[in-house]
Scaffold this active site. Sequence first.
Site, PDB file in Angstrom:
ATOM      1  CG  PHE A  62      -0.249   0.255   2.946  1.00  0.00           C
ATOM      2  CD1 PHE A  62       0.009   1.107   3.513  1.00  0.00           C
ATOM      3  CD2 PHE A  62      -0.093  -0.808   3.524  1.00  0.00           C
ATOM      4  CE1 PHE A  62       0.371   1.447   4.651  1.00  0.00           C
ATOM      5  CE2 PHE A  62       0.582  -1.445   4.561  1.00  0.00           C
ATOM      6  CZ  PHE A  62       0.725   0.114   5.097  1.00  0.00           C
ATOM      7  CG  ASP A  63       3.692   4.187   0.983  1.00  0.00           C
ATOM      8  OD1 ASP A  63       3.633   5.222   0.479  1.00  0.00           O
ATOM      9  OD2 ASP A  63       3.701   5.017   2.635  1.00  0.00           O
ATOM     10  CG  PHE A 125       7.397  -0.637   7.368  1.00  0.00           C
ATOM     11  CD1 PHE A 125       7.702   0.472   6.436  1.00  0.00           C
ATOM     12  CD2 PHE A 125       6.730  -1.229   8.453  1.00  0.00           C
ATOM     13  CE1 PHE A 125       6.583   1.536   7.130  1.00  0.00           C
ATOM     14  CE2 PHE A 125       5.801   0.235   8.982  1.00  0.00           C
ATOM     15  CZ  PHE A 125       5.440   1.168   8.108  1.00  0.00           C
TER      16      PHE A 125
END
Length: 567
Positions: A62-63, A125
Amino acid sequence: MFAVCVVLCVLSALYCAESNPSPVGDVVVERYSVPTACPREVKNGDYVRYHYNVTLLDGKTFDSSHQKGVPKVGLLGEGRLIAGIEKGIVGMCVNERRKVTVPPHLAYGSAGAGDVVPPDATLVFDVHLLDLWNKADQVVIKTISTPKDCRRSVMRTDFARYHYNGTLLDGSLFDSSYAREQTHDSLVGEGWLVKGLEEGLLGMCVGEIRNILIPPFKGYGEKGLGQEVPSQATLVYNVLLVDVHNRKDNITVENQVVPESCMRKSVVGDYMRYHYNGTFLNGLTFDTSYQRNTTYNTYIGMGYVISGMDLGLLDVCVGETRRVIIPPHLAYGEQGAGKDIPGSAVLVFDVHVIDFHNPKDNIGIKIISKPEQCNETSEVDDLIHYHYNCSLMDGTLLFASGNYENHQEAMLGADKVIDGLDQGLRGMCVGERRVVTVPPHLGHGEKGATGVPGSAVLVFELELVNLEKGVPPGYLFVWLGDSPVELFDSLDINKNKEVPQEEFGEFIMLQVAEGKGRMKPGMDPEVIIADMFKNQDRNHDGLITPDELKLKVEEDQEREAAKHTEL
């Protein structure tokens, strides 16, 4: 056996701790790529610059900073990043890659983040650390190598020429002077460079290599530099200092070796022959006269060479060697000279002065020895015999009469030898020895001669062996006293009023034998007598009669009178 099992279990545990995910306050960290060298780890209070991808547990991204094309910059420990990522980045090394799994309460919690992050979402992450720094950081200088001899180092207001490779902290090259094949040239301490590089150059010696680590706030800061240097990037310069000078510098003279004997020192307007090696401060040769096997010849102090060399060649002695260091503003300046000499280069000339002279110079005469008794000396029209050695000012022997079977012979004033030697042979006594220095304009000139370099000053060691007094130009015989009053009667031995050539010759030879007259030296006496008789035998009948005989003095007087009558 038990001890071996214990060791294996310990090693296994260590391996698992390094490779497997480990919780950090509910954050799980997996260090899957760690660099070998890690001089510094992230701690709270540090700034970090990193790339990342963020996914949910189902793998949906999403990022991503990679997609945005710009890495993330953040300060740890002040709550500017989500709590889980702050914890997950602590302890990272530059170029390390790690996976950080962040539970909801250390991420966006039950609220989520709009339509992008659902409530109570665990985030994964994938982080790649590119850079880290702290506001307390200073420029870090590491000297890689330094020359043994360092007589001068870079100071503020100096102008430095250097090669460098510039990289980011992750090793990415952003600039290189080597790639451009041209040094970077800059004033130091005048704001021409980023502050950190100016600090890093201070104190460097020519030939020194330094590694200079510059934090972003002493580099290009938040603005970065185009596409090459991103915002907030730590810079790493590997620098080789090529040379340094100051605009206030004059020439420097070193390694000066002056010969014991120095008759005079060079002045403005002298014409000089010298050998040289031309190098840069790093010792690299750009030109040398030795390779061409010929001296460089020029007037000095008159702008025929670069200003620094004009100054460096003044006040030198023949045979002197010296090193002349010339700053660019007294050499080829910012433009340089062709491909060989770059702009703003300091030049080093190792010079050996072969000789010099002035166009106004006359010959130099130094009498070595002279006989106590000297009744007559050499002069124009004399025939002389002499020994000689001819050499250059540095002692190089060019010619010597000893190389020939007999001594040398010359009629002075007859253009038989170079002008300077002709002059130097005059006024000598038989047995006298002297040294005569002949400037080029009285020698072989700018072109030189076989075995003689152009514009060479020549040194002759002379010894006068024999001297035959001469006669004036145009004469074959001269009386050493008064001629007989009745010359024809003296010639006419048999008193028949006719003088044949045999009788004429007998009379002339008698006068020479008795010291009453002198024939032109260097010629066959029979040839002289034949020519003299022919001049007096006006009607060419083989006899001289009283009305035909005239002295050459009388003929010259009649000729002059006739000229005046015509006028």
